[in-house]
Design a protein around this motif. Structure first.
Motif, PDB file in Angstrom:
ATOM      1  N   THR A  59      -1.911   1.078 -27.367  1.00 35.21           N
ATOM      2  CA  THR A  59      -1.749   2.399 -26.756  1.00 35.21           C
ATOM      3  C   THR A  59      -2.572   2.482 -25.480  1.00 35.21           C
ATOM      4  OG1 THR A  59      -1.324   3.435 -28.888  1.00 35.21           O
ATOM      5  CG2 THR A  59      -2.074   4.882 -27.117  1.00 35.21           C
ATOM      6  N   THR A  60      -3.809   1.997 -25.528  1.00 35.59           N
ATOM      7  CA  THR A  60      -4.676   2.021 -24.350  1.00 35.59           C
ATOM      8  C   THR A  60      -4.100   1.161 -23.229  1.00 35.59           C
ATOM      9  OG1 THR A  60      -6.592   2.360 -25.772  1.00 35.59           O
ATOM     10  CG2 THR A  60      -7.040   1.593 -23.537  1.00 35.59           C
ATOM     11  N   LEU A  61      -3.589  -0.019 -23.580  1.00 37.28           N
ATOM     12  CA  LEU A  61      -3.037  -0.924 -22.571  1.00 37.28           C
ATOM     13  C   LEU A  61      -1.771  -0.386 -21.924  1.00 37.28           C
ATOM     14  CD1 LEU A  61      -3.470  -4.397 -24.279  1.00 37.28           C
ATOM     15  CD2 LEU A  61      -4.548  -3.623 -22.168  1.00 37.28           C
ATOM     16  N   THR A  62      -1.019   0.411 -22.632  1.00 36.83           N
ATOM     17  CA  THR A  62       0.267   0.868 -22.107  1.00 36.83           C
ATOM     18  C   THR A  62       0.137   2.152 -21.289  1.00 36.83           C
ATOM     19  OG1 THR A  62       0.740   1.974 -24.205  1.00 36.83           O
ATOM     20  CG2 THR A  62       1.627  -0.244 -23.914  1.00 36.83           C
ATOM     21  N   GLU A  63      -1.073   2.658 -21.124  1.00 36.31           N
ATOM     22  CA  GLU A  63      -1.284   3.846 -20.303  1.00 36.31           C
ATOM     23  C   GLU A  63      -2.043   3.448 -19.042  1.00 36.31           C
ATOM     24  OE1 GLU A  63      -3.418   6.557 -22.792  1.00 36.31           O
ATOM     25  OE2 GLU A  63      -1.730   6.796 -24.164  1.00 36.31           O
ATOM     26  N   PRO A  64      -1.567   3.893 -17.868  1.00 42.21           N
ATOM     27  CA  PRO A  64      -2.303   3.566 -16.644  1.00 42.21           C
ATOM     28  C   PRO A  64      -3.671   4.251 -16.629  1.00 42.21           C
ATOM     29  CG  PRO A  64      -0.275   4.792 -16.146  1.00 42.21           C
ATOM     30  CD  PRO A  64      -0.360   4.639 -17.631  1.00 42.21           C
ATOM     31  N   LEU A  65      -4.614   3.625 -15.973  1.00 41.56           N
ATOM     32  CA  LEU A  65      -5.950   4.215 -15.838  1.00 41.56           C
ATOM     33  C   LEU A  65      -5.901   5.402 -14.886  1.00 41.56           C
ATOM     34  CD1 LEU A  65      -8.101   0.988 -15.390  1.00 41.56           C
ATOM     35  CD2 LEU A  65      -8.136   2.524 -17.340  1.00 41.56           C
ATOM     36  N   PRO A  66      -6.785   6.388 -15.088  1.00 48.50           N
ATOM     37  CA  PRO A  66      -6.897   7.464 -14.098  1.00 48.50           C
ATOM     38  C   PRO A  66      -7.204   6.857 -12.723  1.00 48.50           C
ATOM     39  CG  PRO A  66      -8.172   7.985 -16.057  1.00 48.50           C
ATOM     40  CD  PRO A  66      -7.700   6.570 -16.207  1.00 48.50           C
ATOM     41  N   LEU A  67      -6.774   7.515 -11.663  1.00 49.52           N
ATOM     42  CA  LEU A  67      -6.874   6.989 -10.307  1.00 49.52           C
ATOM     43  C   LEU A  67      -8.281   6.531  -9.931  1.00 49.52           C
ATOM     44  CD1 LEU A  67      -4.974   6.410  -8.003  1.00 49.52           C
ATOM     45  CD2 LEU A  67      -5.418   8.700  -7.128  1.00 49.52           C
ATOM     46  N   GLU A  68      -9.300   7.342 -10.212  1.00 50.61           N
ATOM     47  CA  GLU A  68     -10.670   6.984  -9.818  1.00 50.61           C
ATOM     48  C   GLU A  68     -11.190   5.800 -10.638  1.00 50.61           C
ATOM     49  OE1 GLU A  68     -10.941   9.937 -13.099  1.00 50.61           O
ATOM     50  OE2 GLU A  68      -9.824   9.898 -11.226  1.00 50.61           O
ATOM     51  N   VAL A  69     -10.798   5.700 -11.890  1.00 45.07           N
ATOM     52  CA  VAL A  69     -11.208   4.572 -12.732  1.00 45.07           C
ATOM     53  C   VAL A  69     -10.470   3.301 -12.277  1.00 45.07           C
ATOM     54  CG1 VAL A  69     -11.301   3.662 -15.092  1.00 45.07           C
ATOM     55  CG2 VAL A  69     -11.743   6.085 -14.678  1.00 45.07           C
ATOM     56  N   ALA A  70      -9.189   3.435 -11.925  1.00 47.80           N
ATOM     57  CA  ALA A  70      -8.409   2.295 -11.436  1.00 47.80           C
ATOM     58  C   ALA A  70      -9.015   1.732 -10.155  1.00 47.80           C
ATOM     59  CB  ALA A  70      -6.958   2.708 -11.209  1.00 47.80           C
ATOM     60  N   SER A  71      -9.511   2.599  -9.296  1.00 48.90           N
ATOM     61  CA  SER A  71     -10.144   2.151  -8.059  1.00 48.90           C
ATOM     62  C   SER A  71     -11.384   1.315  -8.359  1.00 48.90           C
ATOM     63  CB  SER A  71     -10.512   3.371  -7.215  1.00 48.90           C
ATOM     64  OG  SER A  71     -11.218   2.982  -6.070  1.00 48.90           O
ATOM     65  N   ARG A  72     -12.195   1.767  -9.308  1.00 50.13           N
ATOM     66  CA  ARG A  72     -13.382   0.992  -9.709  1.00 50.13           C
ATOM     67  C   ARG A  72     -12.964  -0.310 -10.390  1.00 50.13           C
ATOM     68  NH1 ARG A  72     -15.290   6.403 -10.715  1.00 50.13           N
ATOM     69  NH2 ARG A  72     -14.774   6.275 -12.928  1.00 50.13           N
ATOM     70  N   ALA A  73     -11.886  -0.274 -11.170  1.00 49.78           N
ATOM     71  CA  ALA A  73     -11.394  -1.486 -11.843  1.00 49.78           C
ATOM     72  C   ALA A  73     -10.983  -2.541 -10.826  1.00 49.78           C
ATOM     73  CB  ALA A  73     -10.221  -1.142 -12.765  1.00 49.78           C
ATOM     74  N   ARG A  74     -10.386  -2.119  -9.722  1.00 48.28           N
ATOM     75  CA  ARG A  74     -10.009  -3.073  -8.663  1.00 48.28           C
ATOM     76  C   ARG A  74     -11.245  -3.754  -8.085  1.00 48.28           C
ATOM     77  NH1 ARG A  74      -5.727   0.275  -7.902  1.00 48.28           N
ATOM     78  NH2 ARG A  74      -6.778   1.802  -6.597  1.00 48.28           N
ATOM     79  N   LEU A  75     -12.298  -2.984  -7.842  1.00 47.73           N
ATOM     80  CA  LEU A  75     -13.537  -3.575  -7.318  1.00 47.73           C
ATOM     81  C   LEU A  75     -14.134  -4.568  -8.308  1.00 47.73           C
ATOM     82  CD1 LEU A  75     -15.218  -0.443  -5.697  1.00 47.73           C
ATOM     83  CD2 LEU A  75     -14.318  -2.452  -4.506  1.00 47.73           C
ATOM     84  N   MET A  76     -14.099  -4.211  -9.602  1.00 44.58           N
ATOM     85  CA  MET A  76     -14.634  -5.117 -10.624  1.00 44.58           C
ATOM     86  C   MET A  76     -13.792  -6.389 -10.715  1.00 44.58           C
ATOM     87  SD  MET A  76     -15.973  -2.488 -13.587  1.00 44.58           S
ATOM     88  CE  MET A  76     -14.597  -1.339 -13.586  1.00 44.58           C
ATOM     89  N   ALA A  77     -12.470  -6.242 -10.669  1.00 37.36           N
ATOM     90  CA  ALA A  77     -11.579  -7.409 -10.727  1.00 37.36           C
ATOM     91  C   ALA A  77     -11.816  -8.324  -9.530  1.00 37.36           C
ATOM     92  CB  ALA A  77     -10.124  -6.957 -10.786  1.00 37.36           C
ATOM     93  N   ASP A  78     -11.978  -7.732  -8.350  1.00 36.78           N
ATOM     94  CA  ASP A  78     -12.259  -8.539  -7.152  1.00 36.78           C
ATOM     95  C   ASP A  78     -13.568  -9.302  -7.304  1.00 36.78           C
ATOM     96  OD1 ASP A  78      -9.921  -7.653  -5.978  1.00 36.78           O
ATOM     97  OD2 ASP A  78     -10.915  -6.168  -4.685  1.00 36.78           O
ATOM     98  N   ALA A  79     -14.583  -8.649  -7.863  1.00 36.56           N
ATOM     99  CA  ALA A  79     -15.890  -9.299  -8.050  1.00 36.56           C
ATOM    100  C   ALA A  79     -15.803 -10.442  -9.059  1.00 36.56           C
ATOM    101  CB  ALA A  79     -16.934  -8.273  -8.489  1.00 36.56           C
TER     102      ALA A  79
END
Length: 167
Positions: A59-79
């Motif tokens: 259920t968690t995987l099939t829901e997109p992250l909130p916009l501000e959390v997704a932005s932080r997730a991108r930074l973490m993935a890049d790191a």
């Protein structure tokens, strides 16, 4: 023309699942993201985990992250990809806010929460940081040591070492 599809019967490793899940986390809610999440859901159906864990995690995987959390997730993935230390502004369960330099290793979903798993330089230990408690992520140019994600995943089965003289 006939296409031959080889079926790999090996299940995805926990590290592969973590990487796929993080990649999907910030895709948004478009048609490709929905299809990709459905594909990951199919891949996860073959894991040997308790049913309630699978259901909640899916259920968690099939829901997109909130916009501000997704932005932080991108930074973490890049790191993680760049093997660079990140600085987290983190609020713990008790509400205390700390700033921590972290060597990010992987991200994972367990039940209803996303986690960044890495080596916390403040605690000098492996830590899991809940995405919803990460207030800010600052990239740094400081290289992180390489770490194997497989060794950091909490639900991974560990081999027990028999004590000397044990039968």
């Amino acid at each position: 023309m006939t296409t031959v599809v080889k079926h790999d019967t090996r299940p995805l490793t926990t590290a592969e699942i973590a990487a796929l899940a993080l990649s999907l986390a910030h895709l948004g809610a478009g048609p490709q993201a929905v299809t990709a999440r459905r594909g990951l859901q199919h891949a996860l159906q073959h894991l040997e985990l308790d049913d309630d864990v699978i259901a909640t995690t899916l259920t968690t995987l099939t829901e997109p992250l909130p916009l501000e959390v997704a932005s932080r997730a991108r930074l973490m993935a890049d790191a993680i990809t760049s093997r660079l230390i990140i600085r987290l502004h983190y609020r713990d369960a008790g509400g205390a806010i700390t700033v921590r330099d972290v060597e990010p290793v992987t991200c994972l979903v367990h039940r209803e929460y996303w986690y960044l798993v890495g080596v916390c330089r403040m605690r000098r230990a492996i830590r899991a940081f809940r995405f919803d408690r990460i207030l800010a992520v600052e990239p740094t140019l400081t290289p992180a040591r390489p770490h194997l994600a497989d060794r950091f995943l909490p639900f991974q089965r560990r081999k027990r070492i028999k004590a000397a003289g044990a039968a």
